[in-house]
Motif scaffolding. Structure first.
Motif, short mmCIF file in Angstrom:
data_model
loop_
_atom_site.label_atom_id
_atom_site.label_comp_id
_atom_site.label_asym_id
_atom_site.label_seq_id
_atom_site.Cartn_x
_atom_site.Cartn_y
_atom_site.Cartn_z
N SER A 162 8.67 -60.78 -7.24
CA SER A 162 9.60 -61.04 -6.14
C SER A 162 9.69 -59.80 -5.26
O SER A 162 9.59 -58.67 -5.74
N SER A 163 9.85 -60.03 -3.95
CA SER A 163 9.93 -58.93 -3.00
C SER A 163 11.37 -58.45 -2.88
O SER A 163 12.30 -59.25 -2.77
N GLU A 197 1.98 -58.84 0.06
CA GLU A 197 2.78 -60.04 0.32
C GLU A 197 1.89 -61.23 0.64
O GLU A 197 2.21 -62.37 0.29
N LYS A 198 0.78 -60.96 1.28
CA LYS A 198 -0.14 -62.04 1.64
C LYS A 198 -0.77 -62.68 0.39
O LYS A 198 -1.07 -63.88 0.39
N GLY A 225 11.98 -55.97 -0.53
CA GLY A 225 12.04 -55.43 0.81
C GLY A 225 11.69 -53.95 0.84
O GLY A 225 11.83 -53.23 -0.16
N PHE A 256 8.78 -54.16 -4.91
CA PHE A 256 8.60 -55.47 -5.54
C PHE A 256 9.05 -55.38 -7.00
O PHE A 256 8.94 -54.32 -7.63
N GLN A 271 -1.34 -60.60 9.89
CA GLN A 271 -1.21 -59.68 8.77
C GLN A 271 -2.32 -58.64 8.77
O GLN A 271 -2.10 -57.46 8.46
N MET A 312 0.66 -62.77 -2.71
CA MET A 312 1.63 -63.08 -3.76
C MET A 312 1.51 -64.51 -4.25
O MET A 312 1.66 -64.79 -5.44
N GLN A 313 1.25 -65.46 -3.35
CA GLN A 313 1.13 -66.86 -3.77
C GLN A 313 -0.03 -67.05 -4.73
O GLN A 313 0.07 -67.78 -5.72
N ALA A 316 1.78 -52.92 1.40
CA ALA A 316 2.78 -53.95 1.14
C ALA A 316 2.50 -55.21 1.95
O ALA A 316 2.72 -56.33 1.47
N VAL A 317 2.01 -55.06 3.17
CA VAL A 317 1.68 -56.22 4.00
C VAL A 317 0.59 -57.06 3.33
O VAL A 317 0.68 -58.29 3.25
#
Length: 635
Positions: free
Chosen positions: A530-531, A516-517, A533, A537, A166, A519-520, A512-513
C-alpha cells in the motif's frame, strides 16, 4: 537552369534546431532551470501538468531581464554567456549556445513574465511557434516566470511519439535530480498535478543527496576528498554492500555540470575489484573541479558529454582517491590472524641476562639415506601391498586397485578406466532431459550418487560418454526456481503470505513513479503493498515461497530489473519478478552438496524446458569433450 537553393524561413529553421535541444518535457525543464541558475537564483520552483505535455512552469528569484533582453532572448544564438569563440574555453555557466529559448518557443506556446531588480515594472511576452503574439508591461516580482504550454502543439508527429505520462514524469524527475544534486546551494521544489513531489532546501552536498534519495543512504556513503594541481575531487562513494546489479545511482559533476563519462566510471569500478561481485555497480556522487580551459563542453547540444584534455592522469587520480577513501574507512578487508595458543615470545631487553641464548642440538646418528628409518616400522612390500606404520598408526594404502576394489566390490579391475554402459532394459530419462544433449549422451544420465563430484562448492562434475559435464550449481538452481515461479503464476492464483510486522519501503521520487505503475502486477503475483505517499510504501505481504527473504530488498531488486527492462507489459514484469525471486532464493555459491543433493539437482535441471541457460541467457552447463581432455595430455 533555375536556382534551387534557398534559405529556410526562421520558423522552419527553429523547429529543426529544436529537434536537438527539445526532445521531451524534461528537456524544457533542463534548459529553463539551468538558465535560472545562471541568473543567480537561490530559489527555483518547477510546476508540471500532464507530465509536462500541457504545462511546464519554472519560477525563479534570479536577477530577471529588461524589456529589451526579454524580447531578444527568444532569438536564435542570442546569449549573455559568451561574446567570442575563446569564451568557450572559459565557461562558468550552464548555458552558452543561445538556442534553448528559441527552440522552445518554436514548438510550444510560451509566456514569460520577468522583472529586473532596478525596474518598477516587469514585462509579459507571449510567443506561439516563434511568433510574438502579445507584449505588455506587468507587475511581477524580481526574477523570471516561464510557462511553456502545449509542447509540440504545431508538430503533431513529434507529440504523438511522446511516451506515457508516467514515463515522461520519470524522465522529468531524473533530469530534476541531476540539476538539484549539482547545485545544493540552491533550494528546489517540484510540483505535479497540484501535489509536491520534491522540496529540497539549500544545504551541503550530502544533505542534498539524502534529500533526493532518502536518509537510508547515509550509512552507505564514504566521503572522498583529494586536491591536486590537475583536478580536485570531492563527494561520496558507496560501501561495497550498497552495490547493485543494475541502475546504481552514479553521478559525475564537472564544475557544477552533470556529465556521463564511462571511462571515469570504470576507474571507480576498478577501485572495488575483489570487494563486490562481478557485474555489480556501486553508487557514487563525485564532483570534479577542473580548469575550464582543460575541458570542452561544446560537443553535444545536451552538454552531458565532456572532453577532457588529461583523461589518463585524471583516471589514475580518481582511482587512487577512491581506493584511499575505502582504505581510510576500513572497507578493504585486512588479514586477521588467530592469536589463540600462540607462544609467549619474551621481549628482548638490551644488556639483560634473563633470557638464555637458544642452543642447537645435533643428532650425529641421524642418516636421511637409511633404507629403514627409525620412525618407520613394519614391512616394506612389493606390488602386493605395503603396511608401514607411522607413530604406531597404519599408513594409507598406496595401491589404487585395492582402494577401488573396496569401494566398488561389484566391479572388475578392468572396469576402473571407463564408465560402464547402462543395461539395455533400464528406463531412459525423459525426452526433456535429452533435448539439449547429443544422442550419444542418452543412457548416461541415470547415475548413482557417487557419479557426481563437487568442485570449489560451485560446480558439479559428472562423467558422460563424450567427456565431462560441468554444471554451475547456482545457475542451475536459478533455472529450476524460475520455472517453478512462472508455472505458479500461470496455473493458479498467487498465495500471499502476510507479514507479522509490515515493512516500510522508501524510494526516491523517480523510482516511486515507476513502482506505483507496477503495483497492480505485484499484487497479481502475491505481493500486498500500500502507498503511504511521498515515496513511502508499506509491504504487508509477499508471495508464498519467499519466506526468509527481506521484502523491501526483494521489491527494490524487482523494481531495478523492471526499470532496466523498460517494458510495461505485465508478462514482462512477471518474468522479472520470477527471475529476481529465483536469484534471491537460489543456493549461494560455495554451498556444500551431498551426492544425493547433487543428483536431485541435476534431475530437476533436466526436467526444465531449457536446462542449458538461465532465464537471462547465462550458461548453466558445458561438456568438456574427450578429445579436448586428451589434447591436454598430448595424446
Amino acid at each position: 537552369m533555375s536556382d534551387i537553393i534557398h534559405l529556410l524561413p526562421d520558423s522552419v529553421a527553429n523547429q529543426i534546431a529544436a529537434g536537438e535541444v527539445v526532445q521531451r518535457p524534461s528537456s524544457v525543464i533542463k534548459e529553463l532551470v539551468e538558465n535560472s541558475i545562471d541568473a543567480g537564483a537561490t530559489q527555483v520552483q518547477v510546476i508540471v501538468e500532464d507530465a509536462g505535455k500541457s504545462l511546464v512552469q519554472v519560477i525563479d528569484n534570479g536577477k530577471g531581464m529588461s524589456e529589451t533582453d526579454a524580447r531578444l532572448a527568444f532569438e536564435r544564438h542570442a546569449t549573455s554567456k559568451i561574446s567570442e569563440a575563446k569564451d568557450l574555453f572559459a565557461l562558468r555557466t550552464m548555458g552558452f549556445r543561445g538556442e534553448a529559448l528559441a527552440s522552445i518557443a518554436a514548438v510550444a506556446q510560451v509566456e514569460l513574465r520577468t522583472r529586473a531588480a532596478d525596474k518598477d515594472l516587469g514585462v509579459s511576452i507571449i510567443i506561439e511557434g516563434s511568433r510574438v503574439v502579445d507584449q505588455q508591461p506587468v507587475n511581477c516580482p524580481v526574477g523570471a516566470n516561464f510557462a511553456v504550454k502545449n509542447l509540440f502543439f504545431n508538430i503533431p508527429a513529434r507529440r504523438k511519439f511522446l511516451k506515457s505520462n508516467q514515463t515522461e514524469l520519470s524522465n522529468i524527475l531524473t533530469e530534476f535530480e541531476r540539476i538539484a544534486l549539482a547545485h545544493p546551494e540552491t533550494s528546489f521544489s517540484l510540483h505535479s498535478g497540484g501535489a509536491a513531489m520534491m522540496n529540497l532546501p539549500a544545504g551541503n552536498f550530502k544533505q542534498r543527496i539524502l534529500g533526493v534519495f532518502g536518509k537510508r543512504l547515509e550509512a552507505k556513503l564514504i566521503p572522498v576528498e583529494v586536491k591536486t594541481t590537475l583536478i580536485n575531487i570531492s563527494g561520496f562513494v558507496g560501501v561495497p554492500s550498497a552495490s547493485r546489479r543494475k541502475n546504481a545511482q552514479q553521478f559525475f559533476f564537472v564544475n557544477g555540470r552533470y556529465m556521463r563519462h564511462p571511462y571515469f566510471a570504470k576507474a571507480v569500478q576498478t577501485a572495488y575489484e575483489r570487494l563486490i561481485p562481478d557485474g555489480e555497480q556501486v553508487p557514487f556522487f563525485l564532483n570534479l573541479e577542473v580548469a575550464p580551459e582543460k575541458i570542452d563542453v561544446n560537443i553535444h547540444p545536451t552538454k552531458t558529454e565532456i572532453k577532457f584534455e588529461d583523461e589518463t592522469p585524471i583516471w589514475q587520480i580518481l582511482l587512487a582517491a577512491v581506493r584511499e577513501a575505502l582504505g581510510k574507512h576500513g572497507v578493504v578487508p585486512s588479514l586477521e590472524f588467530n592469536t589463540e595458543g600462540r607462544p609467549d615470545i619474551p621481549v628482548f631487553t638490551p644488556g639483560g641476562n634473563d633470557v638464555p641464548a637458544p642452543q642447537i642440538e645435533v643428532n650425529p646418528d641421524y642418516n636421511p639415506f637409511a633404507t629403514s628409518p627409525s620412525y618407520l616400522s613394519g614391512k616394506g612390500g612389493g606390488a602386493g601391498g605395503s603396511s608401514y606404520t607411522y607413530n604406531n598408526k597404519p599408513a594409507v594404502d598406496r595401491h589404487w586397485q585395492n582402494a577401488y576394489a573396496a569401494a566398488f566390490p561389484d566391479k572388475k579391475e578392468t572396469d576402473f578406466g571407463e564408465m560402464p554402459d547402462l543395461p539395455a532394459d533400464q528406463d531412459a530419462p525423459t525426452a526433456q532431459m535429452f533435448q539439449s544433449l547429443p544422442s550419444e549422451e542418452q543412457g548416461e544420465m541415470k547415475k548413482s550418487e557417487t557419479d557426481y563430484f563437487q568442485f570449489r562448492g560451485q560446480y558439479i562434475i559428472t562423467p558422460v560418454k563424450s567427456g565431462l559435464m560441468l554444471i554451475d550449481q547456482h545457475r542451475a538452481h536459478v533455472r529450476i526456481l524460475y520455472d517453478r515461479f512462472m508455472a505458479r503464476f500461470a496455473d493458479k492464483p498467487s498465495v500471499t503470505q502476510r507479514l507479522l510486522f509490515p515493512q516500510r519501503l522508501t524510494l526516491p521520487p523517480s523510482e516511486a513513479v515507476a513502482f506505483e505503475k507496477m503495483m497492480q502486477d505485484l499484487q497479481s503475483v502475491g505481493f500486498e503493498v500500500s502507498s503511504l505517499g511521498g515515496g513511502d510504501f508499506s509491504v504487508l505481504g509477499t508471495p508464498a515461497g519467499t519466506e526468509g527473504l527481506d521484502a523491501s530488498e526483494l521489491l527494490q531488486d524487482i523494481l531495478q530489473e523492471t526499470l532496466d527492462g523498460k517494458s510495461d507489459a505485465a508478462d514482462g514484469i512477471r518474468h522479472r519478478i520470477a527471475l529476481t525471486l529465483a536469484r534471491r532464493a537460489a543456493m549461494p555459491v560455495g554451498e556444500y552438496l551431498s551426492g544425493a543433493e547433487m543428483s536431485a539437482l541435476v534431475d530437476q535441471l533436466f526436467s526444465t524446458g531449457t536446462p542449458n541457460f538461465t532465464p537471462d541467457g547465462q550458461t548453466v552447463l558445458v561438456i568438456l569433450a574427450v578429445e579436448n581432455i586428451e589434447k591436454l595430455f598430448g595424446k
